[in-house]
Design an enzyme around this catalytic site. Sequence first.
Site, short mmCIF file in Angstrom:
data_model
loop_
_atom_site.label_atom_id
_atom_site.label_comp_id
_atom_site.label_asym_id
_atom_site.label_seq_id
_atom_site.Cartn_x
_atom_site.Cartn_y
_atom_site.Cartn_z
N GLY A 104 0.81 -1.22 0.00
CA GLY A 104 0.00 0.00 0.00
C GLY A 104 0.84 1.25 0.00
N GLU A 106 1.32 3.31 2.56
CA GLU A 106 2.09 3.56 3.77
C GLU A 106 2.75 2.31 4.33
OE1 GLU A 106 1.15 7.13 5.78
OE2 GLU A 106 1.80 7.17 3.70
N LYS A 123 4.43 -6.40 8.79
CA LYS A 123 4.07 -5.09 8.24
C LYS A 123 5.29 -4.17 8.28
CE LYS A 123 0.79 -1.27 8.68
NZ LYS A 123 -0.41 -0.74 9.32
N GLY A 193 -9.45 -13.28 7.32
CA GLY A 193 -10.66 -12.55 6.96
C GLY A 193 -10.40 -11.61 5.80
N ASP A 229 -7.96 6.46 11.70
CA ASP A 229 -8.10 6.15 10.26
C ASP A 229 -9.07 4.97 10.11
OD1 ASP A 229 -7.69 6.31 7.51
OD2 ASP A 229 -5.90 5.04 7.55
N ASN A 234 -10.06 -0.92 7.10
CA ASN A 234 -9.26 -1.25 8.27
C ASN A 234 -10.02 -2.09 9.29
OD1 ASN A 234 -6.89 -0.16 7.36
ND2 ASN A 234 -7.34 1.90 8.13
N ASP A 247 -4.40 -1.59 11.55
CA ASP A 247 -3.84 -0.34 11.01
C ASP A 247 -3.88 0.82 12.00
OD1 ASP A 247 -2.61 1.19 9.14
OD2 ASP A 247 -4.22 1.17 7.68
N1 LIG Z 1 -3.28 -9.09 10.97
C1 LIG Z 1 -3.63 -9.19 9.67
N2 LIG Z 1 -4.19 -10.34 9.21
C2 LIG Z 1 -4.53 -10.45 7.91
N3 LIG Z 1 -4.36 -9.48 6.99
C3 LIG Z 1 -3.81 -8.31 7.39
C4 LIG Z 1 -3.43 -8.10 8.75
N4 LIG Z 1 -2.91 -6.86 8.85
C5 LIG Z 1 -2.98 -6.31 7.62
N5 LIG Z 1 -3.52 -7.17 6.73
C6 LIG Z 1 -3.74 -6.94 5.29
O1 LIG Z 1 -2.85 -5.93 4.83
C7 LIG Z 1 -3.57 -4.78 4.39
C8 LIG Z 1 -2.82 -3.51 4.77
O2 LIG Z 1 -2.64 -3.47 6.17
P1 LIG Z 1 -2.86 -2.13 7.00
O3 LIG Z 1 -2.41 -2.39 8.41
O4 LIG Z 1 -4.25 -1.65 6.81
O5 LIG Z 1 -1.80 -1.13 6.33
P2 LIG Z 1 -1.99 0.16 5.37
O6 LIG Z 1 -1.56 1.29 6.19
O7 LIG Z 1 -1.06 -0.09 4.22
O8 LIG Z 1 -3.44 0.25 4.96
C9 LIG Z 1 -4.93 -4.91 5.03
O9 LIG Z 1 -5.90 -4.23 4.29
C10 LIG Z 1 -5.14 -6.41 5.03
O10 LIG Z 1 -5.54 -6.86 3.76
MG LIG Z 2 -5.16 0.03 6.03
#
Ligand SMILES: Nc1ncnc2c1ncn2[C@@H]1O[C@H](COP(=O)(O)OP(=O)(O)O)[C@@H](O)[C@H]1O
Ligand SMILES: [Mg+2]
Length: 298
Positions: A104, A106, A123, A193, A229, A234, A247
Amino acid sequence: MSLRLSLNAYNRLEDEDFKVLAAIELGMSSHAFTPVDYIARVSGLHEKEVSYRLRKLNKLKLILSRRLPRVGFAINSIAYDCLAIRSMVKSGILKAIGDALAEGKESDVYLGLSPEDIKLVLKFLRIGRTSFRQTRRLRSYVEQRDHISWLYQCRLAANKEYEALSILYKLRVRVPKPIACNRHLIVISFFDGVELAFCKEIEDPSSILLDILSEVRRVYTEASIIHGDLNEYNVLISSDGDICIIDWPQYITLDHPGSIEYLRRDIRNILSFFKRKYDVDVDLDRAIGYVTGSSSML
Ligand SMILES: Nc1ncnc2c1ncn2[C@@H]1O[C@H](COP(=O)(O)OP(=O)(O)O)[C@@H](O)[C@H]1O
Ligand SMILES: [Mg+2]
């Protein structure tokens, strides 16, 4: 920039390379470019060995160099990825890295595997990546300072998200379990999920909305935290209707000026999604009253 570059480099690195990278990194807290004698001293390697390693790291495009006024080296974000991954592997948290879950704006999010074969999520925080274009050779001191502060910002964001998850997980709020944090990388539990936004159908949207709001209420009333956010991307939902709020690097605390405005925006995002997609109508002020604890029911 994908993590693939970092993984390719990672597989070619040996112990001595990591020692040199770590020494350069340490030097960068007091120098824009770490001098060679510093690298030799901190890594404990002979100067000849250091020169060999520096040439190798340069070929792998993991470091930047400067000639004047004094030869010096800096690590780039690929090296930063390698150091973070190495630390997770060394401390027995991580055995393997799998597919990307999301690349993504960020962050880059990848699947991982623990030594016990448990699925993990990795992450890598990349704050402000879109505004910061990393160039191979950073020309000026100012650019180099920006570069260092960029790595630092990413590390701060990771620490911040890890901190939020630690507080919330302890309170049993439905968030991923925080497992480890190093530099700009957090390792958290995998939730099976999909984002609410991409979920084809929900059996009982009203009860899912209530679940979300009651988690947000606990976050607010028990931890004095606001997500900042919150939206349909999220919140993850499993096939049996369990939710997980993800997130958190931008979370804010109630003592932050204007915090209530962030809360309003978070709640408004969620309510308008449920209205738009499922025609579930909940009044914003009513929801705010519930989440802030001034009313006990929605
Ligand atoms: N604990 C998790 N389990 C499964 N998928 C995850 C998890 N954390 C993040 N993701 C996947 O990664 C994507 C981006 O993570 P996120 O924390 O929302 O970062 P960003 O800031 O890039 O949006 C999420 O939309 C989801 O699809
Ligand atoms: Mg996100």
